[in-house]
Design a protein around this motif. Structure first.
Motif, PDB file in Angstrom:
ATOM      1  N   PHE A 106       0.833  -1.200   0.000  1.00 53.28           N
ATOM      2  CA  PHE A 106       0.000   0.000   0.000  1.00 53.28           C
ATOM      3  C   PHE A 106       0.871   1.255   0.000  1.00 53.28           C
ATOM      4  O   PHE A 106       0.528   2.261  -0.625  1.00 53.28           O
ATOM      5  CB  PHE A 106      -0.917   0.020   1.224  1.00 53.28           C
ATOM      6  CG  PHE A 106      -1.937  -1.082   1.273  1.00 53.28           C
ATOM      7  CD1 PHE A 106      -2.396  -1.691   0.112  1.00 53.28           C
ATOM      8  CD2 PHE A 106      -2.449  -1.517   2.487  1.00 53.28           C
ATOM      9  CE1 PHE A 106      -3.338  -2.713   0.159  1.00 53.28           C
ATOM     10  CE2 PHE A 106      -3.391  -2.532   2.541  1.00 53.28           C
ATOM     11  CZ  PHE A 106      -3.839  -3.133   1.378  1.00 53.28           C
ATOM     12  N   ALA A 107       1.982   1.206   0.733  1.00 54.87           N
ATOM     13  CA  ALA A 107       2.890   2.359   0.791  1.00 54.87           C
ATOM     14  C   ALA A 107       3.419   2.694  -0.596  1.00 54.87           C
ATOM     15  O   ALA A 107       3.639   3.870  -0.921  1.00 54.87           O
ATOM     16  CB  ALA A 107       4.050   2.074   1.739  1.00 54.87           C
ATOM     17  N   ARG A 108       3.608   1.679  -1.396  1.00 57.39           N
ATOM     18  CA  ARG A 108       4.103   1.911  -2.758  1.00 57.39           C
ATOM     19  C   ARG A 108       2.978   2.343  -3.700  1.00 57.39           C
ATOM     20  O   ARG A 108       3.130   3.302  -4.465  1.00 57.39           O
ATOM     21  CB  ARG A 108       4.761   0.641  -3.287  1.00 57.39           C
ATOM     22  CG  ARG A 108       5.421   0.839  -4.641  1.00 57.39           C
ATOM     23  CD  ARG A 108       6.071  -0.439  -5.143  1.00 57.39           C
ATOM     24  NE  ARG A 108       6.862  -0.183  -6.342  1.00 57.39           N
ATOM     25  CZ  ARG A 108       7.424  -1.118  -7.087  1.00 57.39           C
ATOM     26  NH1 ARG A 108       7.306  -2.399  -6.736  1.00 57.39           N
ATOM     27  NH2 ARG A 108       8.119  -0.806  -8.168  1.00 57.39           N
ATOM     28  N   GLU A 109       1.837   1.665  -3.627  1.00 56.95           N
ATOM     29  CA  GLU A 109       0.751   1.927  -4.572  1.00 56.95           C
ATOM     30  C   GLU A 109      -0.023   3.203  -4.248  1.00 56.95           C
ATOM     31  O   GLU A 109      -0.497   3.896  -5.147  1.00 56.95           O
ATOM     32  CB  GLU A 109      -0.211   0.743  -4.605  1.00 56.95           C
ATOM     33  CG  GLU A 109      -1.308   0.883  -5.645  1.00 56.95           C
ATOM     34  CD  GLU A 109      -2.183  -0.351  -5.751  1.00 56.95           C
ATOM     35  OE1 GLU A 109      -3.163  -0.309  -6.508  1.00 56.95           O
ATOM     36  OE2 GLU A 109      -1.889  -1.350  -5.067  1.00 56.95           O
ATOM     37  N   TYR A 110      -0.159   3.486  -2.953  1.00 59.23           N
ATOM     38  CA  TYR A 110      -0.968   4.639  -2.534  1.00 59.23           C
ATOM     39  C   TYR A 110      -0.106   5.658  -1.779  1.00 59.23           C
ATOM     40  O   TYR A 110      -0.524   6.211  -0.767  1.00 59.23           O
ATOM     41  CB  TYR A 110      -2.126   4.178  -1.650  1.00 59.23           C
ATOM     42  CG  TYR A 110      -3.066   3.208  -2.331  1.00 59.23           C
ATOM     43  CD1 TYR A 110      -4.059   3.668  -3.187  1.00 59.23           C
ATOM     44  CD2 TYR A 110      -2.936   1.829  -2.132  1.00 59.23           C
ATOM     45  CE1 TYR A 110      -4.919   2.779  -3.821  1.00 59.23           C
ATOM     46  CE2 TYR A 110      -3.796   0.939  -2.758  1.00 59.23           C
ATOM     47  CZ  TYR A 110      -4.778   1.416  -3.607  1.00 59.23           C
ATOM     48  OH  TYR A 110      -5.633   0.541  -4.245  1.00 59.23           O
ATOM     49  N   SER A 111       1.071   5.919  -2.290  1.00 60.29           N
ATOM     50  CA  SER A 111       2.000   6.792  -1.579  1.00 60.29           C
ATOM     51  C   SER A 111       1.466   8.214  -1.438  1.00 60.29           C
ATOM     52  O   SER A 111       1.624   8.849  -0.392  1.00 60.29           O
ATOM     53  CB  SER A 111       3.358   6.811  -2.288  1.00 60.29           C
ATOM     54  OG  SER A 111       3.224   7.297  -3.619  1.00 60.29           O
ATOM     55  N   LEU A 112       0.829   8.727  -2.468  1.00 60.84           N
ATOM     56  CA  LEU A 112       0.311  10.100  -2.403  1.00 60.84           C
ATOM     57  C   LEU A 112      -0.805  10.218  -1.378  1.00 60.84           C
ATOM     58  O   LEU A 112      -0.837  11.168  -0.582  1.00 60.84           O
ATOM     59  CB  LEU A 112      -0.180  10.548  -3.780  1.00 60.84           C
ATOM     60  CG  LEU A 112       0.875  10.668  -4.872  1.00 60.84           C
ATOM     61  CD1 LEU A 112       0.234  11.111  -6.187  1.00 60.84           C
ATOM     62  CD2 LEU A 112       1.967  11.648  -4.469  1.00 60.84           C
ATOM     63  N   ALA A 113      -1.730   9.256  -1.382  1.00 57.00           N
ATOM     64  CA  ALA A 113      -2.828   9.285  -0.414  1.00 57.00           C
ATOM     65  C   ALA A 113      -2.300   9.189   1.009  1.00 57.00           C
ATOM     66  O   ALA A 113      -2.809   9.855   1.921  1.00 57.00           O
ATOM     67  CB  ALA A 113      -3.798   8.140  -0.691  1.00 57.00           C
ATOM     68  N   SER A 114      -1.265   8.382   1.209  1.00 61.05           N
ATOM     69  CA  SER A 114      -0.669   8.252   2.532  1.00 61.05           C
ATOM     70  C   SER A 114      -0.068   9.572   2.993  1.00 61.05           C
ATOM     71  O   SER A 114      -0.201   9.961   4.160  1.00 61.05           O
ATOM     72  CB  SER A 114       0.409   7.159   2.528  1.00 61.05           C
ATOM     73  OG  SER A 114       0.980   7.002   3.805  1.00 61.05           O
ATOM     74  N   ARG A 115       0.577  10.289   2.076  1.00 64.03           N
ATOM     75  CA  ARG A 115       1.172  11.580   2.429  1.00 64.03           C
ATOM     76  C   ARG A 115       0.098  12.617   2.758  1.00 64.03           C
ATOM     77  O   ARG A 115       0.278  13.445   3.662  1.00 64.03           O
ATOM     78  CB  ARG A 115       2.043  12.082   1.276  1.00 64.03           C
ATOM     79  CG  ARG A 115       3.308  11.258   1.061  1.00 64.03           C
ATOM     80  CD  ARG A 115       4.048  11.734  -0.163  1.00 64.03           C
ATOM     81  NE  ARG A 115       4.822  10.639  -0.734  1.00 64.03           N
ATOM     82  CZ  ARG A 115       5.381  10.673  -1.943  1.00 64.03           C
ATOM     83  NH1 ARG A 115       5.236  11.737  -2.710  1.00 64.03           N
ATOM     84  NH2 ARG A 115       6.079   9.641  -2.383  1.00 64.03           N
ATOM     85  N   ILE A 116      -1.004  12.570   2.024  1.00 63.30           N
ATOM     86  CA  ILE A 116      -2.115  13.489   2.305  1.00 63.30           C
ATOM     87  C   ILE A 116      -2.683  13.210   3.692  1.00 63.30           C
ATOM     88  O   ILE A 116      -2.953  14.136   4.472  1.00 63.30           O
ATOM     89  CB  ILE A 116      -3.215  13.345   1.231  1.00 63.30           C
ATOM     90  CG1 ILE A 116      -2.681  13.802  -0.128  1.00 63.30           C
ATOM     91  CG2 ILE A 116      -4.457  14.153   1.603  1.00 63.30           C
ATOM     92  CD1 ILE A 116      -3.549  13.394  -1.299  1.00 63.30           C
ATOM     93  N   PHE A 117      -2.839  11.933   4.015  1.00 63.20           N
ATOM     94  CA  PHE A 117      -3.318  11.537   5.341  1.00 63.20           C
ATOM     95  C   PHE A 117      -2.343  12.019   6.418  1.00 63.20           C
ATOM     96  O   PHE A 117      -2.754  12.579   7.435  1.00 63.20           O
ATOM     97  CB  PHE A 117      -3.464  10.019   5.396  1.00 63.20           C
ATOM     98  CG  PHE A 117      -3.831   9.486   6.761  1.00 63.20           C
ATOM     99  CD1 PHE A 117      -5.153   9.440   7.166  1.00 63.20           C
ATOM    100  CD2 PHE A 117      -2.851   9.013   7.626  1.00 63.20           C
ATOM    101  CE1 PHE A 117      -5.499   8.941   8.423  1.00 63.20           C
ATOM    102  CE2 PHE A 117      -3.180   8.522   8.885  1.00 63.20           C
ATOM    103  CZ  PHE A 117      -4.509   8.486   9.278  1.00 63.20           C
ATOM    104  N   ALA A 118      -1.047  11.806   6.201  1.00 64.39           N
ATOM    105  CA  ALA A 118      -0.044  12.211   7.186  1.00 64.39           C
ATOM    106  C   ALA A 118      -0.075  13.722   7.403  1.00 64.39           C
ATOM    107  O   ALA A 118      -0.004  14.203   8.541  1.00 64.39           O
ATOM    108  CB  ALA A 118       1.346  11.771   6.725  1.00 64.39           C
ATOM    109  N   ALA A 119      -0.199  14.479   6.312  1.00 67.38           N
ATOM    110  CA  ALA A 119      -0.247  15.939   6.430  1.00 67.38           C
ATOM    111  C   ALA A 119      -1.487  16.377   7.208  1.00 67.38           C
ATOM    112  O   ALA A 119      -1.424  17.315   8.015  1.00 67.38           O
ATOM    113  CB  ALA A 119      -0.238  16.573   5.040  1.00 67.38           C
TER     114      ALA A 119
END
Length: 215
Positions: A106-119
């Motif tokens: 998931f970290a590889r496939e959804y990296s942008l979404a993960s960063r948005i969540f983290a922000a």
């Protein structure tokens, strides 16, 4: 969990087309929100990225905030689904490695979404008040209860399950949220498939031995 994207009848053509369009819009929105933040993003730019008329974007998502919440909801649903399947009858030596591999994938496939969540989390999660309600605590308590049963059954050591889960989340999501730092450290443009595979196996080895599930 609490603010899911509306589900549809996927066995009907209209449902499939709607789902395809929603997915296309959400992935385009991930790029826009990741690059420009919520304030800088626009529905027009998202429509352009998706290759759809702006009116189509508004048909599926009424406004920018609704689409932003959908992006967050989508990645949360993906993360939570794999953990929600755990039961006390499972063997942690089997399900935990698979969970870690999934989280790295998931970290590889959804990296942008993960960063948005983290922000969003770092900024105080003001747009996720509904998500982090009592229901979230109850869901998390249910997941922790499974780990406690594994401890009672002698399947894992007597550790604190909450912090084991926090550690798995933080270490796996690090590979999306801090991929730029990782790439710089590895002297690469970006981590490749072998890097992600090595990360998964290293985390599995350390975490499984640390919680006593690797005998």
């Amino acid at each position: 969990m609490l603010f899911n994207i509306e589900s549809h009848q996927h066995d009907k053509p209209v449902g499939r087309i709607r789902k395809q369009n929603e997915t296309l819009i959400i992935r385009a929105a991930e790029v826009e929100f990741a690059e420009r933040g919520f304030a800088g993003a626009s529905m027009s730019a998202i429509a352009q990225r998706a290759g759809l008329p702006k009116a189509n974007i508004h048909y599926y998502f009424k406004n920018k905030m609704g689409l932003y919440i959908a992006v967050l909801s989508n990645i949360i649903d993906i993360w939570d689904a794999s953990l929600s399947d755990f039961t006390e009858d499972d063997d942690p030596s089997e399900v935990l490695p698979e969970y870690i591999r999934q989280k790295i994938a998931f970290a590889r496939e959804y990296s942008l979404a993960s960063r948005i969540f983290a922000a969003e989390i770092i900024s105080g999660a003001n747009n996720m008040k509904a998500y982090f309600s009592d229901n979230y605590h109850l869901w998390f308590a249910g997941r922790v209860a499974v780990f406690r049963k594994w401890i009672e059954q002698g399947k894992i050591d007597a550790i604190t399950p909450e912090h084991l889960l926090f550690m798995i989340w933080s270490t796996t999501q690090h590979y999306s949220d801090f991929s730029v730092q990782i790439a710089a450290a590895l002297n690469k443009k970006e981590p490749d498939e072998q890097d992600y595979a090595a990360a998964a196996e290293t985390l599995i080895h350390v975490i499984m031995k640390g919680c006593g599930a690797l005998k």
